[in-house]
Design a protein around this motif. Structure first.
Motif, mmCIF file in Angstrom:
data_model
loop_
_atom_site.group_PDB
_atom_site.id
_atom_site.type_symbol
_atom_site.label_atom_id
_atom_site.label_comp_id
_atom_site.label_asym_id
_atom_site.label_seq_id
_atom_site.Cartn_x
_atom_site.Cartn_y
_atom_site.Cartn_z
ATOM 1 N N ILE A 198 0.832 -1.206 0.000
ATOM 2 C CA ILE A 198 0.000 0.000 0.000
ATOM 3 C C ILE A 198 0.865 1.254 0.000
ATOM 4 N N CYS A 199 1.933 1.249 0.787
ATOM 5 C CA CYS A 199 2.824 2.414 0.837
ATOM 6 C C CYS A 199 3.474 2.675 -0.518
ATOM 7 N N ILE A 200 3.893 1.620 -1.200
ATOM 8 C CA ILE A 200 4.509 1.780 -2.526
ATOM 9 C C ILE A 200 3.505 2.387 -3.499
ATOM 10 N N PHE A 201 2.259 1.898 -3.451
ATOM 11 C CA PHE A 201 1.242 2.472 -4.341
ATOM 12 C C PHE A 201 1.038 3.951 -4.039
ATOM 13 N N LEU A 202 0.933 4.308 -2.766
ATOM 14 C CA LEU A 202 0.692 5.704 -2.407
ATOM 15 C C LEU A 202 1.855 6.597 -2.828
ATOM 16 N N MET A 203 3.068 6.090 -2.737
ATOM 17 C CA MET A 203 4.225 6.871 -3.188
ATOM 18 C C MET A 203 4.136 7.136 -4.689
ATOM 19 N N LEU A 204 3.724 6.133 -5.449
ATOM 20 C CA LEU A 204 3.534 6.313 -6.890
ATOM 21 C C LEU A 204 2.350 7.234 -7.166
ATOM 22 N N PHE A 205 1.307 7.095 -6.363
ATOM 23 C CA PHE A 205 0.095 7.895 -6.518
ATOM 24 C C PHE A 205 0.394 9.380 -6.311
ATOM 25 N N LEU A 206 1.283 9.685 -5.375
ATOM 26 C CA LEU A 206 1.600 11.069 -5.034
ATOM 27 C C LEU A 206 2.635 11.687 -5.968
ATOM 28 N N ASN A 207 3.190 10.886 -6.857
ATOM 29 C CA ASN A 207 4.233 11.372 -7.750
ATOM 30 C C ASN A 207 3.662 12.291 -8.829
ATOM 31 N N GLU A 208 4.413 13.283 -9.241
ATOM 32 C CA GLU A 208 3.970 14.227 -10.260
ATOM 33 C C GLU A 208 4.133 13.627 -11.656
ATOM 34 N N PRO A 209 3.354 14.113 -12.637
ATOM 35 C CA PRO A 209 3.454 13.597 -14.012
ATOM 36 C C PRO A 209 4.873 13.750 -14.560
ATOM 37 N N GLY A 210 5.329 12.727 -15.270
ATOM 38 C CA GLY A 210 6.652 12.775 -15.877
ATOM 39 C C GLY A 210 7.783 12.442 -14.928
ATOM 40 N N MET A 211 7.449 12.243 -13.659
ATOM 41 C CA MET A 211 8.462 11.910 -12.662
ATOM 42 C C MET A 211 8.460 10.402 -12.417
ATOM 43 N N TYR A 212 9.632 9.861 -12.127
ATOM 44 C CA TYR A 212 9.778 8.429 -11.887
ATOM 45 C C TYR A 212 10.356 8.214 -10.489
ATOM 46 N N LEU A 213 10.070 7.059 -9.927
ATOM 47 C CA LEU A 213 10.633 6.699 -8.628
ATOM 48 C C LEU A 213 11.523 5.475 -8.793
ATOM 49 N N LYS A 214 12.770 5.602 -8.367
ATOM 50 C CA LYS A 214 13.698 4.485 -8.465
ATOM 51 C C LYS A 214 13.547 3.566 -7.258
ATOM 52 N N ILE A 215 14.048 2.364 -7.398
ATOM 53 C CA ILE A 215 13.896 1.347 -6.366
ATOM 54 C C ILE A 215 14.482 1.798 -5.034
ATOM 55 N N ASP A 216 15.579 2.565 -5.089
ATOM 56 C CA ASP A 216 16.216 3.014 -3.850
ATOM 57 C C ASP A 216 15.337 3.988 -3.073
ATOM 58 N N VAL A 217 14.508 4.745 -3.789
ATOM 59 C CA VAL A 217 13.604 5.682 -3.111
ATOM 60 C C VAL A 217 12.610 4.911 -2.244
ATOM 61 N N PHE A 218 12.055 3.842 -2.806
ATOM 62 C CA PHE A 218 11.131 3.005 -2.035
ATOM 63 C C PHE A 218 11.851 2.362 -0.849
ATOM 64 N N SER A 219 13.007 1.779 -1.116
ATOM 65 C CA SER A 219 13.742 1.062 -0.067
ATOM 66 C C SER A 219 14.133 1.985 1.078
ATOM 67 N N ASN A 220 14.584 3.191 0.737
ATOM 68 C CA ASN A 220 15.014 4.125 1.778
ATOM 69 C C ASN A 220 13.850 4.583 2.648
ATOM 70 N N GLN A 221 12.718 4.894 2.013
ATOM 71 C CA GLN A 221 11.594 5.388 2.808
ATOM 72 C C GLN A 221 10.956 4.273 3.633
ATOM 73 N N LEU A 222 10.872 3.076 3.049
ATOM 74 C CA LEU A 222 10.269 1.955 3.774
ATOM 75 C C LEU A 222 11.285 1.242 4.658
ATOM 76 N N GLN A 223 12.570 1.565 4.446
ATOM 77 C CA GLN A 223 13.667 0.947 5.191
ATOM 78 C C GLN A 223 13.620 -0.575 5.055
ATOM 79 N N THR A 224 13.558 -0.993 3.788
ATOM 80 C CA THR A 224 13.564 -2.417 3.458
ATOM 81 C C THR A 224 14.677 -2.678 2.454
ATOM 82 N N SER A 225 15.041 -3.932 2.298
ATOM 83 C CA SER A 225 16.076 -4.291 1.331
ATOM 84 C C SER A 225 15.539 -4.147 -0.087
ATOM 85 N N ARG A 226 16.442 -4.079 -1.060
ATOM 86 C CA ARG A 226 16.029 -3.986 -2.460
ATOM 87 C C ARG A 226 15.250 -5.235 -2.872
#
Length: 710
Positions: free
Chosen positions: A98-126
């Motif tokens: 759910i957190c990953i979806f919300l992070m993508l949901f809140l992203n602006e058009p034309g912007m991308y989120l890399k795997i490290d952004v998810f891992s750092n915010q959720l504090q999980t491994s790649r």
């Protein structure tokens, strides 16, 4: 003492513990699907939380957990505390998704989120993050939404904006209604610097008071988080302006003015304020109760829709129910919000959907067929969750016809009054009402009400049954029992035990048994003795597995016989076709001539409502007009005739129905409507020269459906 790391499992148990004053350990383990070892671990962690805050720990004694009122408030306080990631809370697999979806949901058009952004915010491994993204992709398929991955730039959401918003809404609703945990939302809000829940709530409540709008607490939480996450998409991901002109009437609603005001107060820059205001207004209307007494511009539209639903349901089911003003009011209360949910494809969570399909499968099929013509209006199928709620409303009509309500005589004989309040409205409490009536014959139950109506209920009440304790007025001073809308057999046993204890039943037995025991023994633990005696006096033999109102259902082949089928017959007009279709029934004395004439007269008065689908009419009248036996006939015309139906003329297949009782033939009608959606059935009718061939085809199809159902 080392600070405790929290997770959703512990929060789930805390929420469950706030719902009852005491409960058996084995029931709690079964409800939460945990082992005894897991139970011991979680209870120890919860007691550690209470101990750290200087609060009284939970009492666990003789396989029973006791939660005092003070401890209940302490547990609710823990649920509402603000926490930080990693230091205090560990995300579950579902929460990471759910957190990953919300992070993508809140992203602006034309912007991308890399795997490290998810891992750092959720504090999980790649590896864990990759796995969660893969799981999310599978979930999104059903809603037509994709996660697209650009190897160099990262991930982004792809799909229609209304579909993406629906997914967000579903995650919010399910998290708050099923998990009862908003921690993951607060973590995302904090990580993205969004407006906090208290900030939006303050603006929302102040504005709601100004417009005199009231919201059930659970629905209010959904709306607040919905607004927080949607705020950024109003600016960057607008909805297409392709909604019907009829929506303009929404501009006259106070909910619309409220929505415009809220959007402006939250400093949202909308590229299309009106469309977004329509969307937010529909969300608000979709979680509200329709008030038939309110003078709104859509009152005529919704009232007509309710009337048409009732008329079509009667035509499909062969019934002639006249909904009482109270029943009509309840249907209106549900249909109005359903209309706006369907208009914007807003999700709804109905915990009774599977139960309605199983317990009322025939009725569910009829209701699903009843609403089918409205699918064209919304451009999509009506969700089963909506159909299930309507099924329960129609079921309530049946229950009144069956006379299951406690009689005046029962009222005078009993001193105990029970009330059922449901946070999802009276529709979802229909099954619960009948189960409680069956379980507690010595309690007179009023008709169920919605949670928000409790404070205005003025009749005497000795015990209150609620489906969620979070929306309860604090001034309630009578026993309150929290129950699931769907009660299992084990829960029925637990519930009877709890109600007996809360209402002091078996007091006479207790007094006499205690007197006898006191004469010859020394009581070491009075509380344990009372619980054991109550458990002994309330045995499983008292509990029936199903409510007593159910009757044996008549099936299609019980009333549809080869001798009642006429193939390739001629009729001069619609009146003649009805008389021809009823001729075999009249000959076999299954109906009277007055019944046939009444059917014709009914159509002259009310119009061609019996033309239920293309080229098909189901002719019937009230049982009191001369229905002598349960029967179904059929006349297949060589030349179709017009009944005056705008969408379904001309009619070639005229069914003739006679039922002595209005409630026990629903299964037969459901089986018939399923056949009417089978093209092969009509090919059989057109090509057969023998009525027995038709019966053989029907038998084969019903057997096939039965196998598929199993």
């Amino acid at each position: 003492m080392e600070a405790l790391n929290m997770n959703n499992d512990i929060y789930e148990m805390i929420h469950y513990l706030t719902m009852r004053e005491y409960m058996k350990i084995d029931m709690l383990q079964k409800e939460l699907h945990i082992t005894h070892r897991q139970f011991i671990y979680r209870i120890s962690k919860i007691n550690q939380l209470l101990n750290e805050r200087g609060k009284t720990e939970l009492r666990v004694h003789d396989q029973v957990i006791t939660v005092s009122k003070a401890t209940n408030e302490d547990l609710k306080s823990i649920l509402s505390e603000k926490i930080g990631l990693k230091e205090d809370y560990v995300l579950s697999r579902r929460e990471r998704i759910i957190c990953i979806f919300l992070m993508l949901f809140l992203n602006e058009p034309g912007m991308y989120l890399k795997i490290d952004v998810f891992s750092n915010q959720l504090q999980t491994s790649r590896t864990t993050t990759f796995s969660s993204i893969s799981d999310l992709k599978k979930i999104l398929v059903a809603d037509g939404v994709q996660i697209v991955n650009n190897r160099e730039q990262g991930y982004f959401l792809k799909g229609a904006e209304i579909d993406i918003r629906r997914v967000m809404s579903k995650f919010v609703i399910s998290s708050l209604s099923i998990d009862h945990n908003k921690k993951k939302f607060d973590l995302v809000i904090s990580g993205h610097g969004l407006l906090s829940y208290p900030e939006v709530l303050k603006v929302f409540q102040k504005t709601a008071d100004r417009y005199k709008l009231n919201f059930v607490k659970s629905r209010l939480d959904e709306l607040i988080y919905f607004l927080i996450f949607l705020r950024s998409r109003f600016c960057h991901h607008p909805l297409l302006n392709d909604y019907p002109q009829s929506l303009q009437m929404m501009t006259t609603f106070k909910e619309y003015d409220f929505s415009v005001d809220i959007i402006k107060q939250l400093n949202v820059q909308c590229s299309n304020l009106r469309t977004e205001s329509y969307y937010l207004t529909s969300w608000i209307l979709g979680i509200s109760f329709g008030d038939i007494h309110a003078d709104t511009k859509d009152k005529e539209l919704i009232t007509d829709w309710v009337k048409q639903l009732l008329l079509r349901f009667n035509s499909l089911s062969g019934n002639h129910y006249q909904a009482s003003p109270k029943v009509f009011e309840r249907l209106y209360a549900h249909i109005r919000p359903a209309y706006y949910r369907l208009l914007f494809d807003l999700p709804i969570l109905n915990p009774l959907t599977n139960r309605a399909k199983k317990e009322y499968s025939a009725l569910f099929s009829l209701v699903k067929e009843t609403v089918r013509p409205y699918e064209a209006m919304f451009g999509r199928p009506i969700p089963d969750e909506e159909v299930a709620y309507l099924t329960l409303h129609f079921a309530s009509i049946y229950f009144q016809e069956l006379g299951i309500d406690s009689s005046e005589k029962t009222i005078k004989q009993t001193r105990k009054y029970g009330l059922i309040a449901c946070s999802n409205g009276v529709g979802s409490s229909v099954i619960l009402y009948n189960e409680l009536v069956d379980m507690f014959p010595n309690i007179y139950f009023y008709h169920p009400i919605s949670t928000h109506e409790i404070k205005d209920f003025s009749k005497p009440v000795d015990i209150l049954f609620v489906t969620d304790s979070y929306d309860m007025p604090k001034e309630i001073d009578i026993p309150v029992v929290v129950v699931h809308p769907v009660i299992s057999l084990d829960e029925r046993y637990q519930l009877i035990h709890e109600v007996d204890m809360r209402m002091g039943r078996h007091s006479y037995q207790f007094e006499n048994l205690m007197r006898i025991i006191n004469e010859d023994t020394e009581i070491k633990c009075l509380g344990k003795l009372k619980r054991d005696l109550s458990a002994f006096l309330t045995t499983r033999s008292e509990i029936s597995e199903t409510p007593s109102f159910k009757k044996k259902n008549i099936k299609l082949l019980d009333i549809f016989q080869s001798s009642l089928i006429q193939l390739q017959v001629s009729a001069t007009d619609w009146q003649d076709s009805i008389r021809i279709a009823f001729a075999p029934l009249l000959k076999k004395k299954m109906v009277t001539s007055e019944y046939v004439q009444s059917t014709v007269q009914d159509l002259k008065k009310t119009g061609p409502y019996i033309v239920i689908t293309t080229h098909v009419a189901l002719a019937h009248s009230r049982a009191t007009n001369g229905a002598l036996k349960n029967a179904l006939g059929l006349a297949v015309l060589t030349s179709p005739v017009k009944f005056g139906s705008k969408h379904n003329d001309p009619v070639k297949y005229v069914f003739s129905l006679s039922v002595r009782e209005d409630t026990n033939h629903i299964t037969a009608m459901a089986e018939l409507t399923n056949l009417l959606n089978d093209k092969g059935f009509f090919q059989c009718l057109d090509n057969s020269t023998s009525p027995q061939t038709v019966i053989d085809y029907v038998k084969k199809q019903l057997e096939s459906q039965l196998k598929e159902g199993n």
